[in-house]
Structures are given as C-alpha cells and as structure tokens.
Design a protein around this motif. Structure first.
Motif, PDB file in Angstrom:
ATOM      1  N   GLY A 278       0.794  -1.238   0.000  1.00 32.49           N
ATOM      2  CA  GLY A 278       0.000   0.000   0.000  1.00 32.49           C
ATOM      3  C   GLY A 278       0.815   1.272   0.000  1.00 32.49           C
ATOM      4  N   TRP A 279       2.133   1.172  -0.106  1.00 32.42           N
ATOM      5  CA  TRP A 279       2.952   2.400  -0.089  1.00 32.42           C
ATOM      6  C   TRP A 279       4.102   2.346  -1.081  1.00 32.42           C
ATOM      7  N   ALA A 280       4.577   3.535  -1.447  1.00 31.67           N
ATOM      8  CA  ALA A 280       5.771   3.652  -2.290  1.00 31.67           C
ATOM      9  C   ALA A 280       6.477   4.950  -1.923  1.00 31.67           C
ATOM     10  N   LEU A 281       7.752   5.033  -2.267  1.00 32.33           N
ATOM     11  CA  LEU A 281       8.544   6.250  -2.041  1.00 32.33           C
ATOM     12  C   LEU A 281       9.120   6.700  -3.378  1.00 32.33           C
ATOM     13  N   VAL A 282       9.239   8.020  -3.548  1.00 33.32           N
ATOM     14  CA  VAL A 282       9.807   8.539  -4.800  1.00 33.32           C
ATOM     15  C   VAL A 282      10.674   9.766  -4.481  1.00 33.32           C
ATOM     16  N   GLY A 283      11.686  10.019  -5.305  1.00 35.18           N
ATOM     17  CA  GLY A 283      12.565  11.184  -5.097  1.00 35.18           C
ATOM     18  C   GLY A 283      13.442  10.988  -3.876  1.00 35.18           C
ATOM     19  N   ASP A 284      13.751  12.111  -3.199  1.00 39.75           N
ATOM     20  CA  ASP A 284      14.665  12.068  -2.048  1.00 39.75           C
ATOM     21  C   ASP A 284      14.175  11.155  -0.932  1.00 39.75           C
ATOM     22  N   ALA A 285      12.891  10.941  -0.840  1.00 36.40           N
ATOM     23  CA  ALA A 285      12.364  10.068   0.214  1.00 36.40           C
ATOM     24  C   ALA A 285      12.891   8.646   0.032  1.00 36.40           C
ATOM     25  N   GLY A 286      13.165   8.263  -1.217  1.00 35.87           N
ATOM     26  CA  GLY A 286      13.596   6.894  -1.494  1.00 35.87           C
ATOM     27  C   GLY A 286      15.074   6.764  -1.790  1.00 35.87           C
ATOM     28  N   TYR A 287      15.715   7.869  -2.159  1.00 32.18           N
ATOM     29  CA  TYR A 287      17.124   7.785  -2.570  1.00 32.18           C
ATOM     30  C   TYR A 287      17.703   9.186  -2.481  1.00 32.18           C
ATOM     31  N   LYS A 288      18.589   9.383  -1.505  1.00 31.89           N
ATOM     32  CA  LYS A 288      19.111  10.725  -1.239  1.00 31.89           C
ATOM     33  C   LYS A 288      20.615  10.718  -1.371  1.00 31.89           C
ATOM     34  N   LYS A 289      21.160  11.726  -2.044  1.00 30.17           N
ATOM     35  CA  LYS A 289      22.620  11.787  -2.134  1.00 30.17           C
ATOM     36  C   LYS A 289      23.101  13.217  -2.006  1.00 30.17           C
ATOM     37  N   ASP A 290      24.378  13.331  -1.730  1.00 27.28           N
ATOM     38  CA  ASP A 290      25.009  14.634  -1.558  1.00 27.28           C
ATOM     39  C   ASP A 290      24.720  15.527  -2.773  1.00 27.28           C
ATOM     40  N   PRO A 291      24.531  16.832  -2.540  1.00 26.94           N
ATOM     41  CA  PRO A 291      24.221  17.707  -3.686  1.00 26.94           C
ATOM     42  C   PRO A 291      25.418  18.081  -4.548  1.00 26.94           C
ATOM     43  N   CYS A 292      26.633  17.537  -4.287  1.00 26.13           N
ATOM     44  CA  CYS A 292      27.818  18.017  -5.014  1.00 26.13           C
ATOM     45  C   CYS A 292      27.736  17.759  -6.516  1.00 26.13           C
TER      46      CYS A 292
END
Ligand SMILES: Cc1cc2nc3c(=O)[nH]c(=O)nc-3n(C[C@H](O)[C@H](O)[C@H](O)COP(=O)(O)OP(=O)(O)OC[C@H]3O[C@@H](n4cnc5c(N)ncnc54)[C@H](O)[C@@H]3O)c2cc1C
Length: 399
Positions: A278-292
């Motif tokens: 019943g759930w999914a994650l998208v964008g930074d909620a699911g995959y976050k990395k340094d902004p460099c």
C-alpha cells in the motif's frame, strides 16, 4: 477512495501525480507548503536528462518562458588552467537550466492539477492509516486545523529525506553513507556568468551559474572535516575561499549585491526500499545523495517516470503490483548506483590522485573527451565506461 495519494508536491511528487493523472488515475496530491515557495534547500541545477524529461512532459517551454537562461558552456577551473566544453546532449537536449524552485515547482504542481490531480496545499500529513499492515490512507489537517483522513489504494511518499511515509512504514535503508561535505550559497545581482563555473580545490569546491531574474547563484562547499568551523563566520569564510579558488568570480561577487540570505548545510546519503503493501517512495524520500553533483532533481524526474510505469502496470492488472514495483526498484538502483557512488567519492573533495592529475592535463586540447568528462556530471556519459582503466590510459597516452 483515490487510486493514489502523493505526499509532497515538488520535483518528485508533482511529476508522479501528473503522470498518474494523465493515465486516468484518481490522484490526491498534498503538501504542507503552498505554491509558489522555495522552502526546499537547493541550488536547482537541472541536468540535460532532467530537462529532456520536462520536454517530454510538455513543460520545457514554461521554464524557458520564465526568463531562466540556458546553461550551455561548462568550465572546470583548476586555477592554473581550465577545461571548457559542453556535455553530450540527452534526447537532443543540449542545455541545462537552473530555474528557481519558486518557478520550477510551481510549473510542476500546476501541470499535475492540469492533468486532473486534486491538490491540497497547506495540508500536513501527521500519520498513515493502515488495515492489517496494508497502508490504506493518510491522516492530516489543513491550515484551519480541520482534520481529514482520505483513503487510497497506494500512498506515495515524495516527502523528502525526513519522510513521514518512510518512517511510518519503517522502509529499510541500505548503502547509507554519512554526511561528506557541507556548503553555503546565495544569490547575487550585478554578477554575470557565462554557463556553469566549477572550481575544485583540495577539500573545497566553488561553483556558480545564472538563474532567474538576472541573479547569479554562487556557492562554496567544504569537506565535512572543515565545514563545522565555517558555520561560525559564513560571509568571511565564503569570500576567503572563493578568492582562493576563483579570484575573478570573487571580485565580481564582492562588487555585486547579495540578494538573499545564506543557504546551505549537509545531507546524509542513502537508498530506501521504495515500496511495500500500500505504499511507495519517490525522489529524495527513497534515494538521497550529496548535492555536489546536483543530481537530485534530475534523478527525481527519472524516478517518478519509472515508479508511474510500475504503478500503472500493477493497478491496471497487467501484472502483479508487487512484481512491477520490485522491477522499478531494480531499475532505479541499477541506474542510480554509479552516480551515487561517484557523488559520494566527489563529495570528499580529496586532492586528485597522480593519475587523475595526469588525466586532467591530458584532457587539455582533447575536446571530445573533455565534453565526455562534463557528461559525468550531466549524467550523459557512462561513469563506469569513462573510468575504465583502458579509457583513462587511452586519454592519457593520446595527449
Ligand atoms: C544544499 C542543496 C543543494 C542542492 N542542489 C541541487 C541542484 O543543484 N540540483 C539538483 O538536482 N538537486 C539539488 N539538490 C537536491 C534537490 O533539491 C532534491 O533532490 C529535490 O528537491 C528532491 O525533490 P523531492 O520532491 O523528493 O523533495 P522536496 O523538493 O524536498 O519536496 C518535498 C515536499 O514534501 C513536503 N512534505 C514533507 N513532509 C510533509 C508532510 N508530513 N505533509 C505534507 N507535506 C510534506 C514538503 O513540504 C516539500 O514540499 C540540492 C540539495 C541540497 C540540500
């Protein structure tokens, strides 16, 4: 009952809602923010594949019309010499842009509404509802404090790294890495930059480019070991470092006018399992990395397209939703892992190895490979292929 509720209406959430609504699904899009707003921390540089996504979605002209200049020329300035070029294009798109989040997020949220998604701005999600371990909706409140608990077949968290959805479902994290660098940036009038300026130094990195309203965005990043000291005197440390890394840009910045407060900080790096019952994650909620490497928005667009493909396969009954979402996770990780590892390496800002120094010198006068080098950041050059030992040797020996 909605087909999907999307929590978070920016770079990941709005495209997800828009693409689902365009396929005919009944979508509710909620955000505690109202639009336009730029409460999200970002230097908002969107690479060629991200711009190509905007073009596919019919939104690129709106970015262009916002008076945001295209970024065509890239300059990697080592002090003694500079590499200048342009990365390979993506689906015929040669330029990148850095639209302010007030501009970009508004374009995205409007497109979701135009596609048929129902938008509730100023709506805070406090908790998820679940039946027998299966997420079945959200519990939240609007600005007046009025509570509501809409239901959906799927709740999608596009609610960034502190994601309430991810915390509520205890989404497993993997490949996590700690904060590797931190930086500060702001916006200046009276500074003119042609294209993208990237200025590396040992444990430091300066950057700058133009955005909307004739403003230049200029920033400096520090390796994490030095960053916490910087916080005690941002302006002085920023200008000192900028002068060391790029004296000409520093001169312009000193002569220009800072038009916004200092923004910046650090981020953690991780992947999360992006789906469950019943759930999914998208964008930074699911995959976050340094902004460099400025990859967040470009990656969020790609993630939204891939997730919507999987949800459509599942909700339409063409295949099991679970299987389709598992494929989506494999797709996401296969594409994202090289840029993730590359980003985490770059974010340390360690002095280049002897081999990298030889590579940089060898790239001078080699326009084709210089352009491919810029494609590493633009995500239009394959990272494993570029850094394959035989390719590095080829570039070095052909110099
Ligand atoms: C310093 C810095 C610089 C960056 N520079 C770049 C760059 O140059 N280029 C690039 O591509 N990326 C950059 N990024 C990363 C980029 O900003 C993110 O990857 C991108 O914003 C992710 O989009 P998102 O939609 O996942 O999350 P966000 O854009 O953060 O949106 C999340 C939304 O969820 C909403 N929300 C959260 N919780 C709730 C709740 N409980 N109820 C209701 N709503 C909620 C928030 O209000 C917010 O609007 C940078 C990041 C940082 C920190």
């Amino acid at each position: 009952m909605y087909d999907a509720i999307v929590v978070g209406a920016r770079c990941a959430g709005s495209p997800t809602a828009m693409l689902l609504a365009r396929k005919g699904y009944r979508v509710l899009l909620v955000d505690k923010a109202t639009f336009p707003s730029d409460m999200t921390m970002s230097t908002h540089w969107v690479h060629q594949p991200g711009i190509a996504a905007l073009k596919r979605w019919g939104l690129l002209e709106k970015v262009r019309a916002s008076n945001c200049p295209p970024l065509l020329t890239y300059r990697f300035d080592f002090g003694g010499f500079a590499l200048i070029g342009a990365p390979p294009s993506a689906d015929g798109v040669a330029e990148s842009y850095s639209p302010r989040r007030t501009v970009l997020d508004k374009i995205l949220v409007d497109a979701a509404v135009e596609a048929g998604a129902e938008l509730r701005e100023g709506f805070v999600v406090d908790a998820l509802a679940a039946d027998d371990g299966h997420v079945s909706g959200i519990r939240g409140r609007d600005k007046s404090g009025a509570k509501d608990d809409p239901r959906a077949r799927l709740v999608i968290g596009a609610d960034v790294l502190h994601s309430l959805v991810a915390r509520a479902v205890k989404a497993p994290e993997y490949n996590a890495k700690p904060e590797l660098m931190g930086g500060y940036f702001s916006y200046w009038s009276g500074v003119r930059l042609d294209g993208v300026h990237l200025c590396p130094g040992d444990y430091r990195f300066a950057f700058g480019w133009m955005t909307n309203d004739d403003l230049a965005l200029v920033g400096v990043n520090w390796a994490i070991k030095d960053f916490h000291e910087v916080r005690h005197g941002i302006e002085g440390n920023f200008l000192r470092e900028l002068s060391r890394l790029t004296p000409l840009l520093a001169e312009q910045v000193r002569a220009g006018k800072r038009e916004a407060k200092w923004l910046g900080g650090t981020v953690r790096n991780f992947f999360r399992k992006p789906y469950g019952p019943g759930w999914a994650l998208v964008g930074d909620a699911g995959y976050k990395k340094d902004p460099c490497t400025a990859a967040g928005i470009t990656d969020a667009f790609r993630d939204a397209e891939s997730l919507v493909q999987a949800i459509d396969e599942g909700l339409s009954g063409r295949r099991s939703l679970e299987e389709a979402l598992a494929d989506h996770q494999r797709r996401r990780d296969e594409i994202a892992m090289p840029i993730y590892e590359f980003t985490c390496e770059q974010a340390k800002y360690e002095p280049p190895s002897l081999e990298m120094q030889r590579l940089f010198h060898a790239l001078r006068g080699n326009q084709e490979d210089t352009n491919r080098f810029f494609g590493l950041i633009a995500q239009t050059t394959s990272i494993p292929e570029f850094f394959a030992p035989q390719n590095i040797q080829r570039i070095i020996t052909s110099a």
